[in-house]
Design a protein around this motif. Sequence first.
Motif, PDB file in Angstrom:
ATOM      1  N   GLY A  35      47.714  16.932  29.865  1.00  0.00           N
ATOM      2  CA  GLY A  35      48.074  17.917  30.871  1.00  0.00           C
ATOM      3  C   GLY A  35      48.230  17.301  32.241  1.00  0.00           C
ATOM      4  N   TRP A  36      49.037  17.954  33.055  1.00  0.00           N
ATOM      5  CA  TRP A  36      49.150  17.623  34.474  1.00  0.00           C
ATOM      6  C   TRP A  36      48.571  18.792  35.273  1.00  0.00           C
ATOM      7  CZ3 TRP A  36      50.369  13.119  36.717  1.00  0.00           C
ATOM      8  CH2 TRP A  36      51.064  12.161  35.979  1.00  0.00           C
ATOM      9  N   SER A  49      51.490  21.494  33.793  1.00  0.00           N
ATOM     10  CA  SER A  49      52.216  21.339  32.542  1.00  0.00           C
ATOM     11  C   SER A  49      51.319  20.673  31.524  1.00  0.00           C
ATOM     12  CB  SER A  49      53.483  20.501  32.743  1.00  0.00           C
ATOM     13  OG  SER A  49      53.153  19.138  32.975  1.00  0.00           O
ATOM     14  N   CYS A  50      51.730  20.760  30.277  1.00  0.00           N
ATOM     15  CA  CYS A  50      51.063  19.994  29.233  1.00  0.00           C
ATOM     16  C   CYS A  50      52.091  19.653  28.167  1.00  0.00           C
ATOM     17  CB  CYS A  50      49.859  20.718  28.658  1.00  0.00           C
ATOM     18  SG  CYS A  50      50.244  22.229  27.771  1.00  0.00           S
ATOM     19  N   ILE A  51      51.756  18.640  27.408  1.00  0.00           N
ATOM     20  CA  ILE A  51      52.654  18.172  26.350  1.00  0.00           C
ATOM     21  C   ILE A  51      51.805  17.781  25.157  1.00  0.00           C
ATOM     22  CG2 ILE A  51      52.678  15.813  27.297  1.00  0.00           C
ATOM     23  CD1 ILE A  51      55.647  15.673  26.385  1.00  0.00           C
ATOM     24  N   ASN A  52      52.292  18.085  23.969  1.00  0.00           N
ATOM     25  CA  ASN A  52      51.493  17.771  22.790  1.00  0.00           C
ATOM     26  C   ASN A  52      51.599  16.280  22.447  1.00  0.00           C
ATOM     27  OD1 ASN A  52      54.061  17.700  21.698  1.00  0.00           O
ATOM     28  ND2 ASN A  52      53.535  18.914  19.890  1.00  0.00           N
ATOM     29  N   ASN A  53      50.922  15.883  21.400  1.00  0.00           N
ATOM     30  CA  ASN A  53      50.761  14.454  21.135  1.00  0.00           C
ATOM     31  C   ASN A  53      52.061  13.743  20.799  1.00  0.00           C
ATOM     32  OD1 ASN A  53      50.721  15.915  18.665  1.00  0.00           O
ATOM     33  ND2 ASN A  53      49.897  14.136  17.626  1.00  0.00           N
ATOM     34  N   ILE A  54      53.027  14.463  20.223  1.00  0.00           N
ATOM     35  CA  ILE A  54      54.280  13.794  19.861  1.00  0.00           C
ATOM     36  C   ILE A  54      55.426  14.191  20.785  1.00  0.00           C
ATOM     37  CG2 ILE A  54      53.642  13.498  17.449  1.00  0.00           C
ATOM     38  CD1 ILE A  54      55.350  15.961  16.790  1.00  0.00           C
ATOM     39  N   GLY A  55      55.118  14.969  21.790  1.00  0.00           N
ATOM     40  CA  GLY A  55      56.135  15.318  22.769  1.00  0.00           C
ATOM     41  C   GLY A  55      57.094  16.403  22.338  1.00  0.00           C
TER      42      GLY A  55
END
Length: 121
Positions: A35-36, A49-55
């Motif tokens: 996360g940011w 924002s956030c992004i999961n492990n594989i984008g």
Amino acid sequence: QLQLVESGGGLVQPGGSLKLSCKASGWQLDQYGIGWFRQAPGKEREGVSCINNIGSRTIYLDSVKGRFTTYRDNAKNTVYLQMTNLKYEDTAVYFCAYKGWGLRASAYSYWGQGTQVTVSS
């Protein structure tokens, strides 16, 4: 031991762009989400924002949708936050956080030290 180091902050005029980086050492980032977050003086830390492990999945704060993009390069063990059309209210210290999901700070286990973003004319 995992260390997260943010970089790329600075002073930018309204409407300008910056790209923040969050590079990890001591651990591979490809297992969990990242996360940011940002924190302005006198305000609580908020998830950007956030992004999961594989984008493949991302979540954004409503006020940054269409302006900010987060993506990751697991080969470089780095996550990025591309910020465009920056506004005065984007001024804050920006942090990356690891091993979590969503926009709540309490959901994350590891934090970087932050990088300052100042939007000013």
